[in-house]
Write an enzyme that holds these catalytic residues in place. Structure first.
Site, PDB file in Angstrom:
ATOM      1  N   GLY A  65      11.564  -4.062   3.388  1.00  0.00           N
ATOM      2  CA  GLY A  65      11.230  -5.012   3.397  1.00  0.00           C
ATOM      3  C   GLY A  65      10.882  -5.862   2.297  1.00  0.00           C
ATOM      4  O   GLY A  65      10.785  -6.822   1.986  1.00  0.00           O
TER       5      GLY A  65
ATOM      6  N   HIS B 106      27.081  -3.638 -11.497  1.00  0.00           N
ATOM      7  CA  HIS B 106      28.172  -4.042 -10.933  1.00  0.00           C
ATOM      8  C   HIS B 106      27.135  -5.999 -10.480  1.00  0.00           C
ATOM      9  O   HIS B 106      27.891  -6.659 -10.379  1.00  0.00           O
ATOM     10  CB  HIS B 106      28.356  -3.707 -10.219  1.00  0.00           C
ATOM     11  CG  HIS B 106      29.339  -2.181 -10.329  1.00  0.00           C
ATOM     12  ND1 HIS B 106      30.624  -2.343  -9.517  1.00  0.00           N
ATOM     13  CD2 HIS B 106      29.929  -1.940 -11.832  1.00  0.00           C
ATOM     14  CE1 HIS B 106      31.014  -1.111  -9.939  1.00  0.00           C
ATOM     15  NE2 HIS B 106      30.845  -1.051 -11.031  1.00  0.00           N
ATOM     16  N   ASN B 107      26.065  -5.998 -10.414  1.00  0.00           N
ATOM     17  CA  ASN B 107      25.314  -6.874 -10.054  1.00  0.00           C
ATOM     18  C   ASN B 107      24.535  -7.389 -10.659  1.00  0.00           C
ATOM     19  O   ASN B 107      23.817  -8.389 -10.315  1.00  0.00           O
ATOM     20  CB  ASN B 107      24.910  -6.018  -8.417  1.00  0.00           C
ATOM     21  CG  ASN B 107      25.983  -5.102  -7.304  1.00  0.00           C
ATOM     22  OD1 ASN B 107      25.410  -3.671  -7.553  1.00  0.00           O
ATOM     23  ND2 ASN B 107      26.615  -5.542  -7.316  1.00  0.00           N
TER      24      ASN B 107
ATOM     25  N   GLY C   7       7.456   1.217   1.323  1.00  0.00           N
ATOM     26  CA  GLY C   7       7.134   2.351   1.803  1.00  0.00           C
ATOM     27  C   GLY C   7       8.510   2.838   2.380  1.00  0.00           C
ATOM     28  O   GLY C   7       9.259   4.212   1.786  1.00  0.00           O
ATOM     29  N   THR C   8       9.653   1.848   2.161  1.00  0.00           N
ATOM     30  CA  THR C   8      10.571   2.210   2.275  1.00  0.00           C
ATOM     31  C   THR C   8      11.823   1.615   1.269  1.00  0.00           C
ATOM     32  O   THR C   8      13.138   1.799   0.788  1.00  0.00           O
ATOM     33  CB  THR C   8      11.887   2.320   3.751  1.00  0.00           C
ATOM     34  OG1 THR C   8      11.704   0.390   3.796  1.00  0.00           O
ATOM     35  CG2 THR C   8      11.691   2.428   4.301  1.00  0.00           C
ATOM     36  N   GLY C   9      11.028   0.290   1.227  1.00  0.00           N
ATOM     37  CA  GLY C   9      12.057  -0.663   0.437  1.00  0.00           C
ATOM     38  C   GLY C   9      12.919  -1.572   0.868  1.00  0.00           C
ATOM     39  O   GLY C   9      12.856  -2.545   0.016  1.00  0.00           O
TER      40      GLY C   9
ATOM     41  N   ARG D 114       8.428   6.437   0.088  1.00  0.00           N
ATOM     42  CA  ARG D 114       8.036   7.383   1.108  1.00  0.00           C
ATOM     43  C   ARG D 114       8.968   8.157   1.244  1.00  0.00           C
ATOM     44  O   ARG D 114       9.036   8.830   2.053  1.00  0.00           O
ATOM     45  CB  ARG D 114       7.734   6.570   1.893  1.00  0.00           C
ATOM     46  CG  ARG D 114       5.913   6.158   2.476  1.00  0.00           C
ATOM     47  CD  ARG D 114       5.271   6.036   3.725  1.00  0.00           C
ATOM     48  NE  ARG D 114       4.024   5.012   4.112  1.00  0.00           N
ATOM     49  CZ  ARG D 114       3.467   4.171   5.102  1.00  0.00           C
ATOM     50  NH1 ARG D 114       4.870   3.596   5.307  1.00  0.00           N
ATOM     51  NH2 ARG D 114       2.634   3.709   5.565  1.00  0.00           N
TER      52      ARG D 114
ATOM     53  N   ARG E 219      34.498  -8.533 -14.553  1.00  0.00           N
ATOM     54  CA  ARG E 219      35.182  -9.203 -13.494  1.00  0.00           C
ATOM     55  C   ARG E 219      33.860  -9.197 -12.271  1.00  0.00           C
ATOM     56  O   ARG E 219      34.023  -9.677 -11.585  1.00  0.00           O
ATOM     57  CB  ARG E 219      36.154  -7.813 -12.824  1.00  0.00           C
ATOM     58  CG  ARG E 219      35.344  -7.091 -12.486  1.00  0.00           C
ATOM     59  CD  ARG E 219      36.561  -5.788 -11.414  1.00  0.00           C
ATOM     60  NE  ARG E 219      35.947  -4.612 -11.300  1.00  0.00           N
ATOM     61  CZ  ARG E 219      35.726  -3.506 -12.077  1.00  0.00           C
ATOM     62  NH1 ARG E 219      35.465  -3.779 -13.033  1.00  0.00           N
ATOM     63  NH2 ARG E 219      34.797  -1.788 -11.767  1.00  0.00           N
TER      64      ARG E 219
ATOM     65  N   HIS F 205       0.484  -1.249  -0.100  1.00  0.00           N
ATOM     66  CA  HIS F 205      -0.367   0.335   0.145  1.00  0.00           C
ATOM     67  C   HIS F 205       0.845   1.112  -0.022  1.00  0.00           C
ATOM     68  O   HIS F 205       0.099   2.552  -0.641  1.00  0.00           O
ATOM     69  CB  HIS F 205      -0.724  -0.089   1.293  1.00  0.00           C
ATOM     70  CG  HIS F 205      -0.338  -0.147   1.950  1.00  0.00           C
ATOM     71  ND1 HIS F 205       0.660  -1.070   3.048  1.00  0.00           N
ATOM     72  CD2 HIS F 205       0.081   0.308   3.403  1.00  0.00           C
ATOM     73  CE1 HIS F 205       0.893  -1.664   3.994  1.00  0.00           C
ATOM     74  NE2 HIS F 205       0.789   0.077   4.815  1.00  0.00           N
TER      75      HIS F 205
END
Ligand code: RB5
Length: 147
Positions: free
Chosen positions: A72, A100-101, A68-70, A111, A134, A11
């Site tokens: 979780g 790189h990843n 909200g924060t990315g 948020r 690499r 949400h």
């Protein structure tokens, strides 16, 4: 065939998910929307897991998750082998997550991040190729952690 991109949020990420989905549709990507579909409270792990399933089952090449924060939702997605979800805050982290990843999922904090920065992250994530070389051996090791 257009690149198939999955998108999912809880949400707290619903509003940004809707914005980023519209951008991708406008740019001609095929978007697989895994929900949520409103601002009603839901649990972010359900949507991180749905993203992991969409990618591991090859229904999507890569994806974007928003809570909200990315944090979780990226933790949830990363609990699945084969998922490399990167929490990105700006265009540089989004670019390097690919270079790189070889990140196959980008996580954003709905948020925390501004809409324009989120759009820049999306472009960088979708358009930056993996650097290989690499980085390839290191990414391979992510798929075979020591027990
Ligand atoms: C929901 O309130 C919030 O906890 C969730 O969106 C996320 O930020 C968790 O990591």
């Amino acid at each position: 065939m257009a690149k198939q991109i999955a998108i999912a949020s809880d949400h707290a990420g619903f509003e940004l998910k809707s914005i980023l989905k519209a951008v991708m549709v406008e740019e001609g990507y095929e978007v697989l929307d895994l929900g949520t579909d409103s601002k009603d409270s839901v649990d972010y792990p359900d949507f991180g897991y749905a993203m992991a399933d969409a990618i591991t089952s090859k229904r999507a090449e890569c994806g974007v998750v928003v809570c909200g924060t990315g944090i979780g939702i990226s933790i949830a997605a990363n609990r699945h082998p084969g998922i490399r979800a990167a929490l990105c805050h700006d265009v540089t982290t989004a670019r390097l997550a690919r270079e790189h990843n070889d990140a196959n999922v980008m996580a954003l904090g709905g948020r925390l991040i501004g809409t324009e920065v989120a759009k820049q992250c999306l472009t960088a994530f979708l358009q930056t190729p993996f650097g290989g070389d690499r980085h390839a051996g290191r990414v391979k090791k992510l798929g075979a952690p020591p027990v």
